[in-house]
Scaffold this active site. Structure first.
Site, PDB file in Angstrom:
ATOM      1  N   PHE A   1       0.864  -1.185   0.000  1.00  7.74           N
ATOM      2  CA  PHE A   1       0.000   0.000   0.000  1.00  7.74           C
ATOM      3  C   PHE A   1       0.895   1.229   0.000  1.00  7.74           C
ATOM      4  CE2 PHE A   1      -3.065   2.911   2.193  1.00  7.74           C
ATOM      5  CZ  PHE A   1      -4.194   2.686   1.416  1.00  7.74           C
TER       6      PHE A   1
ATOM      7  N   LEU B   1       1.144   4.703   0.202  1.00 10.20           N
ATOM      8  CA  LEU B   1       0.565   5.999   0.555  1.00 10.20           C
ATOM      9  C   LEU B   1       1.578   6.899   1.266  1.00 10.20           C
ATOM     10  CD1 LEU B   1      -1.973   7.824   0.717  1.00 10.20           C
ATOM     11  CD2 LEU B   1      -2.505   6.718   2.909  1.00 10.20           C
TER      12      LEU B   1
ATOM     13  N   PRO C   1       8.161  10.241   2.684  1.00  9.06           N
ATOM     14  CA  PRO C   1       9.100  10.755   3.693  1.00  9.06           C
ATOM     15  C   PRO C   1       8.595  12.013   4.391  1.00  9.06           C
ATOM     16  CG  PRO C   1      10.298  10.070   1.737  1.00  9.06           C
ATOM     17  CD  PRO C   1       8.848   9.959   1.394  1.00  9.06           C
TER      18      PRO C   1
ATOM     19  N   SER D   1       0.746  11.411   8.569  1.00  7.55           N
ATOM     20  CA  SER D   1      -0.634  11.681   8.963  1.00  7.55           C
ATOM     21  C   SER D   1      -1.343  12.600   7.971  1.00  7.55           C
ATOM     22  CB  SER D   1      -0.671  12.315  10.358  1.00  7.55           C
ATOM     23  OG  SER D   1      -0.164  11.414  11.333  1.00  7.55           O
TER      24      SER D   1
ATOM     25  N   THR E   1       4.945  -1.512   4.151  1.00  5.43           N
ATOM     26  CA  THR E   1       4.886  -2.920   4.550  1.00  5.43           C
ATOM     27  C   THR E   1       4.740  -3.810   3.321  1.00  5.43           C
ATOM     28  OG1 THR E   1       3.867  -2.317   6.656  1.00  5.43           O
ATOM     29  CG2 THR E   1       3.615  -4.600   5.934  1.00  5.43           C
TER      30      THR E   1
ATOM     31  N   ARG F   1       7.151 -19.125  38.383  1.00  4.94           N
ATOM     32  CA  ARG F   1       8.193 -18.370  39.070  1.00  4.94           C
ATOM     33  C   ARG F   1       7.884 -18.262  40.565  1.00  4.94           C
ATOM     34  NH1 ARG F   1      13.432 -16.608  39.198  1.00  4.94           N
ATOM     35  NH2 ARG F   1      13.621 -14.412  39.786  1.00  4.94           N
TER      36      ARG F   1
ATOM     37  N   GLN G   1       6.651  -6.659  33.148  1.00  2.01           N
ATOM     38  CA  GLN G   1       6.834  -6.420  34.573  1.00  2.01           C
ATOM     39  C   GLN G   1       6.683  -7.718  35.365  1.00  2.01           C
ATOM     40  OE1 GLN G   1       7.752  -3.389  35.251  1.00  2.01           O
ATOM     41  NE2 GLN G   1       7.955  -3.532  37.481  1.00  2.01           N
TER      42      GLN G   1
ATOM     43  N   GLU H   1      -1.222   3.323  10.165  1.00  2.00           N
ATOM     44  CA  GLU H   1      -2.641   3.358   9.784  1.00  2.00           C
ATOM     45  C   GLU H   1      -3.418   4.367  10.623  1.00  2.00           C
ATOM     46  OE1 GLU H   1      -4.715  -0.118   8.569  1.00  2.00           O
ATOM     47  OE2 GLU H   1      -2.880  -1.236   8.161  1.00  2.00           O
TER      48      GLU H   1
ATOM     49  N   THR I   1      -2.130   7.487  13.584  1.00  2.00           N
ATOM     50  CA  THR I   1      -1.645   7.514  14.963  1.00  2.00           C
ATOM     51  C   THR I   1      -2.815   7.602  15.947  1.00  2.00           C
ATOM     52  OG1 THR I   1      -1.505   9.922  15.033  1.00  2.00           O
ATOM     53  CG2 THR I   1       0.437   8.745  14.199  1.00  2.00           C
TER      54      THR I   1
END
Length: 383
Positions: free
Chosen positions: A123, A125, A128, A132, A158, A268, A336, A363, A365
């Protein structure tokens, strides 16, 4: 909405679960370290029908509804987000867009190959200088007789180095902003199109991400997808459904984090007993579990709206926003629980956190999703 899966949907989910256990999970660490998924996975995804979900059978697709599609992308996201991305882009952004906007010749030429895994799409779109703000893209396609001459650069694409066809967006007219953008289906072996692999990514390291450079790339006028000047609408409609796929993949990441955290906490021992018995560890795990369920329900709601033919773009932004942020929280909580072992790539949670982080970026933000949701609620554009 009936939240119970149909027999067909449950069968698809089990198929995806088995596929991940057999073809993905054994290789995840190797692929991540090598920064490359084994390309043979594409044909395997095609052979089980995952690259043809929701595409009509007459064009080589495997049919099914969008909830089944979400079930598959969730399982793939649980296994390896780099593999999930192959499906989300080649099927979700490219093949579905060809099915929705292509003429008969384009559908017959591209869809059987894309759905079988014989070809893969990307794709084109992002650039650089435009992420957005897609309406400000600068790649140009100039009409020259019965063809177009395309020049420009695309970034963070991608499937870019693997793709056989690029769904490319370029400026074709003098109109400013989104009104002058058109969509093209550009074969990746067209002279003048070069690709550079992007390495050293924080996450999705196994995914084939590339920069595309187009220098006097000539394509016939028949490569135009949809009407000239409608490219921005085509891109936004593709991304609205794409956000559903990203959200489903994020549910998979969060599920993987939950499974890993529960498993490790039961094994654990500290202070003379398994750490699963400590209340603050239980808090970390319970937070993950709630995020998994909430993200999944938001995602399924989008699939239901799509399948019923109702407006879904705002719901998709809500699902993508919540699920991507939830995946980051879930992976961080799981790390964690693991303590220092979570920081070593022999254990899964470090990769889950690295893969989850980009989900809040691509895709659209998280900030863009909030603008879309806010505009829908208030009727006032933020742009």
């Amino acid at each position: 909405m009936n939240l119970e899966l149909s027999e067909e949907q449950e069968a698809v989910r089990r198929l995806a679960e088995d596929f991940v256990a057999r073809e993905v999970s054994p290789h995840v660490v190797e692929w991540d370290r090598a920064e490359s998924v084994d390309r043979s996975i594409v044909g395997k995804l095609g052979s089980v029908g995952f690259l043809g979900l929701t595409v009509p059978e007459e064009y080589g697709g495997s049919g099914g509804d969008h909830l089944a599609y979400c079930l598959v992308t969730e399982e793939l996201g649980r296994g390896d987000s780099s593999v999930r991305g192959i499906v989300s882009v080649s099927l979700g952004l490219v093949a579905k867009t060809v099915a929705a906007w292509g003429d008969e010749e384009q559908k017959r030429h591209w869809l059987p190959r894309l759905t079988a895994g014989e070809a893969i799409g990307c794709f084109g779109l992002t650039e650089p200088g435009t992420g957005s703000d897609a309406g400000s893209l600068t790649t140009k396609a100039v009409r020259d007789g019965d063809s177009y001459l395309i020049n420009g650069t695309k970034m963070f694409i991608t499937n870019g180095t693997w793709a056989d066809v690029v769904l490319l967006f370029a400026r074709t007219g003098g109109a400013p902003g989104h009104r002058g953008i058109s969509a093209f289906l550009v074969p990746a072996d067209t002279p003048g199109l070069t690709r550079r692999a992007i390495h050293g990514k924080l996450g999705l390291r196994g995914q084939a991400t590339a920069e595309l450079v187009l220098e006097d790339v000539r394509v016939p006028a028949s490569a135009l997808l949809g009407p000239e000047g409608k490219g921005f609408s085509i891109a936004m409609s593709a991304l609205a459904k794409g956000r559903m796929s990203v959200a489903a993949g994020c549910v998979g990441i969060a599920r993987a984090a939950l499974d890993a955290a529960v498993g490790h906490a039961g094994e654990r021992e500290q202070f003379g007993r398994p750490i699963a018995g400590h209340q603050l560890v239980q808090e970390l795990i319970s937070d993950i579990a709630v995020d998994v369920d909430a993200a999944r329900l938001l995602t399924w709601r989008v699939a239901d709206l799509v399948d019923r033919g109702e407006e879904f773009a705002t719901a998709a932004s809500k699902a993508k926003l919540f699920a991507s942020e939830a995946a980051v929280r879930a992976a961080n909580n799981a790390l964690q629980v693991f303590g220092g072992y979570g920081y070593i790539d022999e254990y899964p949670v470090g990769k889950l956190l690295r893969d989850a982080r980009v989900m809040t970026l691509y895709e659209g933000t998280s900030q863009i999703q909030k603008l879309i949701i806010g505009r829908a609620l208030t009727g006032v554009s933020a742009f």
